[in-house]
Design a protein around this motif. Structure first.
Motif, PDB file in Angstrom:
ATOM      1  N   ARG A 191       3.144 -23.459  54.106  1.00 37.06           N
ATOM      2  CA  ARG A 191       2.855 -22.468  55.136  1.00 37.06           C
ATOM      3  C   ARG A 191       2.605 -21.089  54.573  1.00 37.06           C
ATOM      4  NH1 ARG A 191       7.650 -23.047  59.357  1.00 37.06           N
ATOM      5  NH2 ARG A 191       6.517 -21.295  60.283  1.00 37.06           N
ATOM      6  N   CYS A 192       2.799 -20.899  53.271  1.00 39.64           N
ATOM      7  CA  CYS A 192       2.576 -19.597  52.630  1.00 39.64           C
ATOM      8  C   CYS A 192       1.425 -19.741  51.650  1.00 39.64           C
ATOM      9  CB  CYS A 192       3.840 -19.124  51.918  1.00 39.64           C
ATOM     10  SG  CYS A 192       3.607 -17.622  50.966  1.00 39.64           S
ATOM     11  N   GLU A 333       4.449 -12.565  48.840  1.00 39.33           N
ATOM     12  CA  GLU A 333       4.708 -13.996  48.777  1.00 39.33           C
ATOM     13  C   GLU A 333       6.209 -14.289  48.886  1.00 39.33           C
ATOM     14  OE1 GLU A 333       3.422 -17.827  46.014  1.00 39.33           O
ATOM     15  OE2 GLU A 333       3.147 -15.795  45.295  1.00 39.33           O
ATOM     16  N   VAL A 334       7.031 -13.503  48.201  1.00 41.53           N
ATOM     17  CA  VAL A 334       8.479 -13.692  48.270  1.00 41.53           C
ATOM     18  C   VAL A 334       8.980 -13.423  49.687  1.00 41.53           C
ATOM     19  CG1 VAL A 334      10.702 -12.797  47.462  1.00 41.53           C
ATOM     20  CG2 VAL A 334       8.867 -13.221  45.835  1.00 41.53           C
ATOM     21  N   ALA A 335       8.434 -12.393  50.347  1.00 45.65           N
ATOM     22  CA  ALA A 335       8.836 -12.097  51.716  1.00 45.65           C
ATOM     23  C   ALA A 335       8.510 -13.262  52.650  1.00 45.65           C
ATOM     24  CB  ALA A 335       8.150 -10.822  52.199  1.00 45.65           C
ATOM     25  N   LEU A 336       7.301 -13.801  52.523  1.00 45.18           N
ATOM     26  CA  LEU A 336       6.909 -14.914  53.401  1.00 45.18           C
ATOM     27  C   LEU A 336       7.750 -16.156  53.120  1.00 45.18           C
ATOM     28  CD1 LEU A 336       3.026 -14.482  53.301  1.00 45.18           C
ATOM     29  CD2 LEU A 336       4.593 -13.821  55.128  1.00 45.18           C
ATOM     30  N   LEU A 337       7.959 -16.461  51.836  1.00 41.92           N
ATOM     31  CA  LEU A 337       8.767 -17.635  51.502  1.00 41.92           C
ATOM     32  C   LEU A 337      10.211 -17.464  51.986  1.00 41.92           C
ATOM     33  CD1 LEU A 337       7.482 -18.376  47.887  1.00 41.92           C
ATOM     34  CD2 LEU A 337       7.245 -19.859  49.864  1.00 41.92           C
ATOM     35  N   GLY A 356      13.064  -9.735  50.848  1.00 38.69           N
ATOM     36  CA  GLY A 356      12.101 -10.289  49.899  1.00 38.69           C
ATOM     37  C   GLY A 356      10.968  -9.322  49.605  1.00 38.69           C
ATOM     38  N   PHE A 357      10.532  -8.574  50.607  1.00 36.80           N
ATOM     39  CA  PHE A 357       9.428  -7.625  50.406  1.00 36.80           C
ATOM     40  C   PHE A 357       9.860  -6.461  49.508  1.00 36.80           C
ATOM     41  CE2 PHE A 357       6.691  -4.092  51.967  1.00 36.80           C
ATOM     42  CZ  PHE A 357       5.462  -4.633  51.587  1.00 36.80           C
ATOM     43  N   LEU A 358      11.108  -6.024  49.631  1.00 31.12           N
ATOM     44  CA  LEU A 358      11.571  -4.844  48.891  1.00 31.12           C
ATOM     45  C   LEU A 358      12.301  -5.188  47.600  1.00 31.12           C
ATOM     46  CD1 LEU A 358      12.984  -2.769  51.890  1.00 31.12           C
ATOM     47  CD2 LEU A 358      10.814  -2.405  50.709  1.00 31.12           C
ATOM     48  N   ASP A 415      11.939 -15.815  44.983  1.00 29.56           N
ATOM     49  CA  ASP A 415      11.423 -15.118  43.800  1.00 29.56           C
ATOM     50  C   ASP A 415      11.166 -16.111  42.668  1.00 29.56           C
ATOM     51  OD1 ASP A 415      10.898 -12.718  42.162  1.00 29.56           O
ATOM     52  OD2 ASP A 415      12.714 -13.341  41.113  1.00 29.56           O
ATOM     53  N   ALA A 416      12.088 -17.069  42.479  1.00 31.13           N
ATOM     54  CA  ALA A 416      11.887 -18.082  41.436  1.00 31.13           C
ATOM     55  C   ALA A 416      10.695 -18.977  41.766  1.00 31.13           C
ATOM     56  CB  ALA A 416      13.160 -18.920  41.285  1.00 31.13           C
ATOM     57  N   ILE A 417      10.547 -19.336  43.046  1.00 33.59           N
ATOM     58  CA  ILE A 417       9.409 -20.176  43.441  1.00 33.59           C
ATOM     59  C   ILE A 417       8.098 -19.448  43.194  1.00 33.59           C
ATOM     60  CG2 ILE A 417       8.280 -21.263  45.425  1.00 33.59           C
ATOM     61  CD1 ILE A 417      11.072 -21.735  46.580  1.00 33.59           C
ATOM     62  N   SER A 418       8.035 -18.187  43.594  1.00 31.22           N
ATOM     63  CA  SER A 418       6.797 -17.422  43.439  1.00 31.22           C
ATOM     64  C   SER A 418       6.454 -17.192  41.980  1.00 31.22           C
ATOM     65  CB  SER A 418       6.936 -16.074  44.161  1.00 31.22           C
ATOM     66  OG  SER A 418       5.811 -15.259  43.949  1.00 31.22           O
ATOM     67  N   ALA A 419       7.483 -17.024  41.149  1.00 34.56           N
ATOM     68  CA  ALA A 419       7.229 -16.736  39.740  1.00 34.56           C
ATOM     69  C   ALA A 419       6.886 -17.990  38.944  1.00 34.56           C
ATOM     70  CB  ALA A 419       8.442 -16.048  39.124  1.00 34.56           C
TER      71      ALA A 419
END
Length: 511
Positions: A191-192, A333-337, A356-358, A415-419
């Motif tokens: 979904r992201c 991406e981290v904010a949405l996840l 997540g956004f900040l 954050d780990a997923i996005s990275a």
């Protein structure tokens, strides 16, 4: 004439006297009649009062008689109730007497049984002592030695049973957790939708022709010196055809220099005064662009109510990269996840998106302020009155503080997923080799390990152990210890699988 007048006067006087006497008689008759009426009224009132008095006396006597009957009836009822209570008390006393007698009999019986039990216990202890002496004589061990040996056997058996139970519980929990985590993360990632980015270490400005290089340099290099002095960026003009390379550690300065140079090329008038004017104009345009980028990212991430300075700092991340990943895109991406996972776990999705956004806002000032980006980010968010959960998420995602809320854990996971998702970041060959060597070094540092191999680009470490030194349960414990030490000593994206292999070979030769 005199006599008629006198007669008239006498007649008038006689009429007056007669009227006076008549009125007096009428008045006296009225007074007498009124007195008789008053007397009759008084007599009637006295008779009526006397009758009412007799009636009142009769009623009072009746009421007194009625109350007396009521009082006598209540007294009779109270006497009957007291008699019933007395009979119940007598019955209860009789029952208590019987129970007391039964208890006394039971106490005597218990005392006798206790005496019998005491004699039986003494006999059993004596019998046990004789058996223990006989066992010590037969086995050649004292009771203390036998107890220690039995405890060692029980401890070994309990340890083995405990490891088996731990293995079973861990397997079941891991299977269930892995399944649930895969479902949640897969659904959140589906979904992201986020773009893949590539790091831009330098900026290249195309030129319409090579003659423009000389105009950029200027007479005796005054134009290029002005450009470098106003922007703080190195202008590299080499043999690259129709291009100028801009180099600076600060991406904001590099972008200002790029915009100013592009405007100068389009304008064609390149001299120090015009350069200063274009640099100032580029700075204003970039500030507006940074604000717009921050607002766009906040809208895309679904985060509202941010302070204008926070939006401006987030917009600066549009020009920052980490291992080739754009930090503003990473924050969105981290904010949405975080929000999606929090929604799936019935958490506060809005708070998770905000945290997540900040979470990397401190990276916007790492070139200007000393300290780690998480500490800088906490100072910024505390200044603009962000919730404590947001501050905790910023410090927790790099292990600077323990997690105090579920949103902090979700931000760290996002954050780990996005990275670590494929294509999100790139790693230099030198760092990649060091990471693999570190994995093998940690694995081989444990006793009983024969060899260790890092495979699948460092996503798995396979450990070969000596079967004579480590059994199956020990291999399970070794896998946990290696994984724990990797977590403590290394930094890596995603997760690393630890596989312990134990093999027993039996070789025999037929001759």
């Amino acid at each position: 004439m005199t006599f008629p007048i006198l007669n008239i006067a006498l007649a008038g006087f006689a009429g007056f006297l007669l009227g006076y006497l008549l009125r007096r008689y009428v008045a006296e008759a009225r007074i007498k009649s009124a007195e008789e009426a008053a007397r009759r009224i008084i007599e009637e009132a006295g008779k009526e009062a006397e009758a009412k008095k007799r009636e009142a006396i009769v009623e009072a006597k009746d009421e007194s008689f009625r109350q007396k009957r009521e009082a006598e009836r209540e007294i009779r009822e109270q006497r009957a109730e007291m008699q019933r209570l007395e009979r119940r008390l007598e019955q209860r006393e009789e029952s208590l007497d019987r129970k007391t007698e039964a208890l006394e009999n039971r106490e005597r019986t218990l005392t006798e049984k206790e005496q019998e039990l005491a004699r039986a216990r003494d006999e059993a202890q004596a019998q046990q002592a004789r058996h223990q002496q006989e066992l010590e004589r037969v086995s050649g061990l004292t009771a203390e030695q036998a107890r220690e040996q039995l405890l060692r056997q029980v401890e070994a058996q309990a340890r083995a049973d405990g490891l088996k139970l731990v293995k079973k519980i861990e397997t079941e929990a891991r299977e269930d957790a892995d399944r649930r985590a895969r479902e949640i993360i897969a659904l959140a990632i589906q979904r992201c939708a986020a773009d893949h980015t590539a790091e831009v270490t330098v900026s290249v400005v195309p030129l319409p022709n090579d003659d423009m290089k000389g105009r950029i340099i200027g007479r005796e290099g005054r134009n290029i010196r002005t450009l470098e002095g106003l922007t703080g960026v190195d202008f590299i003009i080499d043999d690259t055809p129709e291009a100028v390379t801009l180099s600076s550690f600060d991406p904001i300065r590099r972008e200002i220099a790029k915009i100013a140079l592009e405007k100068l090329i389009v304008d064609g008038r390149i001299h120090p005064a015009r350069i200063e004017e274009m640099v100032e104009k580029s700075q204003r345009e970039l500030e507006q662009r940074i604000r717009e980028e921050g607002e766009r990212a906040a809208f895309e991430a679904g985060v509202h109510g941010l302070h204008p300075e926070e939006i401006k700092l987030m917009g600066r991340l549009r020009f920052r990269y980490s291992y080739g990943q754009n930090l503003l895109a990473h924050s969105v991406e981290v904010a949405l996840l975080s929000g999606l996972i929090a929604g799936l776990l019935d958490g506060d999705a809005q708070l998770a998106r905000r945290a997540g956004f900040l979470h990397d806002i401190g990276k916007a000032l790492t070139h200007e302020v000393e300290g780690t980006h998480s500490a800088i980010g906490v100072d910024i968010c505390r200044r603009y009155h962000e919730p404590p959960e947001v501050l905790n998420a910023i410090t927790y995602h790099h292990g600077d503080e323990e997690a105090k809320c579920i949103e902090a854990v979700l931000v760290a996971a996002a954050d780990a997923i996005s990275a670590s998702r494929p294509g999100a970041r790139k790693e230099t060959a030198e760092m990649y080799i060091k990471r693999l060597e570190g994995l093998e070094r940690i694995a081989t540092s444990f006793p009983g390990v024969e060899k260790a191999y890092a495979i699948q680009a460092g996503r798995e470490i396979r450990v070969l152990v000596r079967p004579t030194d480590i059994d199956d349960l020990g291999a399970q414990a070794l896998a946990r210890d290696v994984a724990k030490k990797i977590e403590e000593e290394m930094e890596y994206p995603g997760q690393i699988k630890v596989t312990v292999l134990r093999e027993t070979r039996v070789v025999e030769y037929a001759r």
